[in-house]
Design a protein around this motif. Structure first.
Motif, short mmCIF file in Angstrom:
data_model
loop_
_atom_site.label_atom_id
_atom_site.label_comp_id
_atom_site.label_asym_id
_atom_site.label_seq_id
_atom_site.Cartn_x
_atom_site.Cartn_y
_atom_site.Cartn_z
N PRO A 155 -17.88 8.24 -52.73
CA PRO A 155 -16.60 8.27 -52.00
C PRO A 155 -15.41 7.90 -52.87
CG PRO A 155 -17.87 6.32 -51.40
CD PRO A 155 -18.77 7.16 -52.26
N LEU A 156 -15.66 7.34 -54.05
CA LEU A 156 -14.54 7.05 -54.94
C LEU A 156 -14.09 8.28 -55.70
CD1 LEU A 156 -15.65 3.59 -56.37
CD2 LEU A 156 -14.06 4.05 -54.51
N ARG A 157 -14.94 9.31 -55.73
CA ARG A 157 -14.60 10.51 -56.51
C ARG A 157 -14.53 11.77 -55.67
NH1 ARG A 157 -14.61 9.31 -61.77
NH2 ARG A 157 -15.62 7.38 -62.42
N GLN A 158 -15.16 11.77 -54.51
CA GLN A 158 -15.11 12.93 -53.62
C GLN A 158 -14.86 12.44 -52.21
OE1 GLN A 158 -19.02 14.33 -55.46
NE2 GLN A 158 -18.13 16.26 -54.82
N ALA A 159 -14.02 13.15 -51.49
CA ALA A 159 -13.61 12.72 -50.16
C ALA A 159 -14.78 12.77 -49.19
CB ALA A 159 -12.46 13.59 -49.65
N THR A 160 -15.28 11.61 -48.83
CA THR A 160 -16.37 11.56 -47.87
C THR A 160 -16.39 10.22 -47.17
OG1 THR A 160 -18.80 11.63 -47.61
CG2 THR A 160 -17.99 10.80 -49.69
N GLY A 161 -16.54 10.24 -45.86
CA GLY A 161 -16.68 9.01 -45.10
C GLY A 161 -15.36 8.40 -44.68
N VAL A 162 -15.44 7.13 -44.33
CA VAL A 162 -14.29 6.38 -43.82
C VAL A 162 -13.70 5.54 -44.94
CG1 VAL A 162 -13.55 4.60 -42.21
CG2 VAL A 162 -15.21 6.32 -41.47
N TYR A 163 -12.39 5.66 -45.10
CA TYR A 163 -11.64 4.87 -46.07
C TYR A 163 -10.72 3.91 -45.32
CZ TYR A 163 -13.16 8.41 -49.45
OH TYR A 163 -13.91 9.24 -50.24
N VAL A 164 -10.58 2.72 -45.84
CA VAL A 164 -9.72 1.72 -45.20
C VAL A 164 -8.68 1.25 -46.21
CG1 VAL A 164 -9.60 -0.53 -44.08
CG2 VAL A 164 -11.56 0.96 -43.66
N THR A 165 -7.43 1.27 -45.78
CA THR A 165 -6.34 0.76 -46.61
C THR A 165 -5.54 -0.25 -45.80
OG1 THR A 165 -6.14 2.73 -47.99
CG2 THR A 165 -4.19 1.34 -47.80
N VAL A 166 -5.44 -1.46 -46.33
CA VAL A 166 -4.61 -2.49 -45.73
C VAL A 166 -3.42 -2.68 -46.66
CG1 VAL A 166 -4.46 -4.88 -44.95
CG2 VAL A 166 -6.62 -3.61 -44.69
N HIS A 167 -2.23 -2.37 -46.16
CA HIS A 167 -1.04 -2.47 -47.01
C HIS A 167 -0.23 -3.70 -46.63
CE1 HIS A 167 2.14 -1.06 -49.70
NE2 HIS A 167 2.97 -1.62 -48.82
N GLY A 168 0.12 -4.49 -47.65
CA GLY A 168 0.98 -5.64 -47.46
C GLY A 168 2.33 -5.41 -48.11
N HIS A 169 3.39 -5.52 -47.30
CA HIS A 169 4.76 -5.42 -47.82
C HIS A 169 5.23 -6.84 -48.13
CE1 HIS A 169 9.04 -4.90 -48.09
NE2 HIS A 169 9.29 -5.31 -46.86
N PHE A 170 5.10 -7.24 -49.39
CA PHE A 170 5.47 -8.59 -49.81
C PHE A 170 6.92 -8.58 -50.28
CE2 PHE A 170 0.87 -8.38 -50.32
CZ PHE A 170 0.45 -9.58 -49.78
#
Length: 904
Positions: free
Chosen positions: A29-44
């Protein structure tokens, strides 16, 4: 040290080589789009809080016990996220995670500058985190840039839009060593003109709230050249995919040839890609218990996963980074466990926007609402109108529009000044402004000279260099005065509104210095139209008079600061000489004429001559001082005379240097007057020579005034400590009798006991600090501390000595470092001393925090102690030293049971 990425995940979440439990090959999944990805963004982000004249943040009482709000939030949020704990059920550390390695984040340039100055360790961990995430995610780091000082981009003029983006990019590049792929917009405020500027500057993507989208559709293809548009204006857009936003035809000033996917129709319009964060989860992170623990967080994220068998989807959330630890204490631990345990358990890939975009070219396009932001339901009216957002109770925001209009008017007048005068110094004044951020990052004389050489129309004289820098600073403050925080809350006179007016005042002053224009009166007329909710202020002009003008700083004030503090701090030999003179019954006197340099905030103070004499209780110092602004290179040569009458009384006078002969005569007259041992006569001569204007302790900058007040109080406090100690000793038996019988002790005796024991504890700690390298002496001091702790416990005394707390923390950290790294140390003795120190810190009940020591131990656990353990057990050697080191880990609340259990 084991990194967070190496912490074990649950079965089936990270199998190698990417196999599932049935040993079926899976995509990476780090090289080909597969599965669920989660991104938590912090605006510091923290607004710039520096006094514009001092380039430093002054003490903010509301942030107590910390110096200012930056320091407080750093303690509660920024540092904890760089060293986030993963704990077991016994509260022991099983992992220390750098959350910035897993968070998608932007950190405002003004905040990054503060971190670089005040905690270089955390600053470096943030930079390292971006590099590590880039390595993990195929060259796409977690950090994204930010428009420089958080202005509302749709309300900025075109030139300011570009400068904000260019400054943000350059600041990012100089820190992270790469070009930013994405950029955070202040308050996510956006319009199509802002998109145009972002595209022109090569920004690939931005992050917006779902409420900012108007409609979306699949990208046209040859098979479906005109897909149906879907209205999503009520936040109904699907946030699990990226979108492509094309400039409208009327906004397009140029044409590019974007890459197109196979089968996708070519579109020549410029575009930027947009991620819309998940609104409900992001809102719940800030206003509900989603961050209570990682299981709650994972459950909330899991509820957003679409079950429509799409090959890949992104669950992204975004919130103020200060949520993690400042607004919600301890939640950095929730993130650490979620990133390293909980999310991998579910098979989710922790990613960032740039990485996901590299795997998923948008197949949908989106159109935005005309002008929007994430924290205002009325477009961007929160920063220009009385829209109700950010209001409290019955307070209005009618001041917002007049404030915006006044600053817009001032900005436009400053443009005229800059263009008219800047063309004499700069080949392209606006290019010089765009590149001035390189000077803001590095104000060394060499760097400033290189900058001026690149942009100058001719070789500038010293006076022209000053005016050139004044113009650039004028423009910098003209940008800073639009920092969004000034409008965010309900009242103009709050610190945020006052701060942007201080920037405006500095810009006005610089314009007057260069061009001789007087714009302040017209500016104040406009501020009168901005009504305050506070009766004391009435309107913006009165806020300016009471809170802005009082913060302005002149060269004379800086010189007065230097002069008064010099009596106590600058010339240690003078104090020694004075002490000997008093012993011999003579006057104390010291004189020198060699240069002596010191930094006073953003001024270099070159002391060209200095003489100090004491006569009884009077102290007179006279000096010749050259002050140079490190920001504008302005310089003034001044003469000062300061008379200390004893205690809190100072009389200080300043005047321009008028030549060596005049200065010598002035000194002779002043010291001649002092010989009469009359304060009145000396002040009279000072007035004759300098005029009526004078400065006192009250005129010092608050920081130094408080330091001197503390210094001047020491003699009195020391006498009081001794009196309380005597009272405590005389009544010790009586006090013990009250406590033995369980009766409330008299308040006077209880207070005397607490002060006396606190004083005794501080004296012992200071001695220990000096003698820590001497085994016998340090043992004696530790024994004394143990006795104090026992006495305080019996008498139910609470020792309120914050300085002692800090000293103990540093002593423990220093002793631990010596134990682990000093080859010349005596292991058994050093270990025993350290353990006793940790114990006595607990017994004294000072609230000692051992987090720094814990971090040092945890790092050495994997780099030093465990390798030693493995080596000794493999060879069958005596493992007593390993056992002792591991038991030390228990004392520091680090989980070492795995290795201790193997030792038996």
């Amino acid at each position: 040290m084991t990194s967070a990425a190496e912490l074990p995940a649950s079965a089936g979440s990270n199998l190698t080589p990417f196999e599932n439990i049935n040993n079926t090959k899976m995509l990476d999944p780090l090289r080909q789009a597969t599965g669920v990805y989660v991104t938590v963004h912090g605006h510091f982000y923290q607004p710039p809080r520096e006094n514009p004249y001092l380039d430093a943040i002054e003490r903010q009482p509301g942030a107590a016990p910390f110096h200012d709000w930056n320091e407080r939030i750093h303690h509660e949020c920024y540092r904890p996220n760089a060293f986030a704990r993963v704990l077991n059920d016994r509260g022991e550390v099983v992992g220390i995670v750098n959350n910035y390695e897993y968070l998608s984040f932007n950190i405002g340039p003004t905040l990054m500058s503060w971190l670089e100055r005040h905690d270089v360790e955390v600053y470096q961990r943030i930079l390292d985190a971006d590099a590590k995430s880039s390595h993990r995610l195929n060259g796409h780091g977690n950090a994204i840039a930010q428009v420089y000082n958080h202005i509302i981009m749709p309300l900025a003029n075109e030139r300011d839009k570009y400068t904000q983006i260019r400054w943000g990019k350059e600041d990012f590049r100089s820190r992270f060593g790469r070009d930013p792929e994405g950029m955070w917009l202040a308050e996510t405020a956006v319009d199509y003109a802002t998109l145009q500027a972002l595209i022109d500057e090569g920004i690939r993507f931005i992050v917006l709230a779902p409420s900012q989208a108007q409609r979306c559709r699949l990208m046209p293809t040859k098979d479906d050249p005109n897909p149906e548009w879907h209205e999503v204006g009520g936040s109904q857009i699907d946030p699990t995919r990226p979108y492509r936003c094309f400039l409208k035809e009327s906004d397009t000033s140029f044409v590019i040839d974007p890459l197109s996917d196979e089968g996708q129709m070519t579109n020549d319009r410029p575009y930027i890609d947009i991620f819309f964060y998940d609104g409900p989860i992001s809102r719940d992170m800030g206003f509900s218990d989603v961050l209570f623990n990682s299981s709650h967080l994972a459950g909330r994220v899991g509820s957003a996963v679409r079950g429509d068998h799409r090959p890949a989807q992104l669950i992204s959330v975004a919130t103020d980074g200060e949520t993690f630890g400042h607004h919600k204490g301890g939640t950095e631990k929730t993130l650490a466990y979620a990133f390293t345990k909980e999310f991998p358990h579910w098979g989710w890939t922790v990613s960032n926007f740039a990485h996901y975009l590299s795997l998923n070219t948008p197949t949908w396009e989106v159109e935005l609402k005309p002008v929007t932001a994430w924290s205002c339901a009325h477009g961007v009216d929160r920063w220009q109108d009385d829209c109700g957002c950010g209001g409290g109770g019955t307070w209005h925001q009618k001041w917002r529009r007049p404030l915006r209009d006044a600053l817009d008017w001032l900005r436009d007048r400053l443009i005229l000044v800059y263009e008219e005068h800047g063309k004499h110094f700069f080949r392209d004044p606006w290019q010089a402004r765009d590149e001035y951020v390189q000077v803001i990052r590095d104000r060394s004389p060499e760097n400033v000279s290189r900058f001026l050489s690149r942009h100058q129309t001719h070789k500038l004289t010293s006076a022209e260099q000053v005016d050139a820098l004044r113009l650039l600073e004028m423009q910098r403050h003209a940008l800073l005065m639009f920092t969004s925080c000034g409008w965010f809350f309900e009242e103009l006179s709050r610190p945020e509104g006052t701060q942007i007016l201080r920037y405006a005042a500095r810009a006005l002053e610089l314009a007057g210095d260069v061009a001789g224009v007087q714009l302040e009166l017209d500016f104040l007329k406009r501020l009168i139209q901005a009504p305050s909710n506070v009766e004391l202020f009435k309107h913006g002009a009165e806020v300016y008079h009471q809170l802005v003008r009082t913060a302005q700083v002149t060269f004379k004030q800086v010189a007065a600061q230097y002069a008064i503090t010099s009596v106590f701090t600058n010339h240690k030999p003078v104090e020694t000489l004075h002490a000997k003179s008093l012993q011999n019954g003579h006057n104390g006197s010291s004189k020198h004429s060699h240069p002596y340099q010191k930094r006073v905030y953003c001024y270099a103070a070159n002391e060209l001559d200095y003489q100090l004499q004491r006569m009884g209780s009077l102290t007179l110092a006279v000096g010749n001082l050259s002050l140079v602004s490190e920001i504008t290179w302005e310089r003034e040569d001044l003469v000062f005379a300061v008379l200390h009458l004893g205690g809190w009384d100072f009389h200080c006078c300043i005047q321009p240097f008028q030549g060596r002969r005049t200065y010598t005569q002035l000194k002779e007259q002043l010291f001649g007057a002092l010989q009469q041992a009359s304060a009145a006569q000396t002040i009279l001569v000072m007035t004759q020579l300098f005029g009526e204007e004078s400065f006192s302790l009250q005129n010092l900058f608050a920081e130094e005034r408080h330091r001197l007040m503390h210094l001047l109080s020491q003699e009195t406090l020391s006498r009081l400590d001794q009196l309380y100690t005597q009272a405590y000793r005389d009544n010790y038996g009586v006090l013990m009798a009250f406590h033995r019988d369980g009766l409330p002790a008299p308040q006077e005796l209880q207070v005397a006991a607490e002060i006396a024991l606190g004083y005794r504890c501080m004296m012992t700690l200071r001695s220990l600090e000096q003698d820590i390298a001497e085994p016998l002496l340090s043992w004696n001091h530790i024994v004394e501390l143990e006795a104090i702790a026992t006495e305080a416990k019996h008498l139910h005394c609470h020792l309120n000595i914050p300085e002692g707390k800090q000293m103990l923390e540093q002593l423990i950290l220093r002793s631990l470092w010596q134990l682990l790294h000093d080859p010349n140390g005596t292991f058994d003795a050093d270990l025993q001393r350290l353990e006793r120190l940790i114990d006595v810190a607990s017994q004294l009940n000072l609230g000692v925090c051992l987090e720094r020591s814990q971090e040092l131990y945890y790092n050495c656990l994997y780099s030093l102690i465990v390798p030693l353990f493995v080596a000794t057990t493999a060879k069958g050697q005596d493992s007593d030293q390993c056992r002792q080191l591991l038991k030390l880990g228990q004392k520091l609340a680090v989980d070492v049971n795995t290795w201790l259990s193997q030792l038996g």
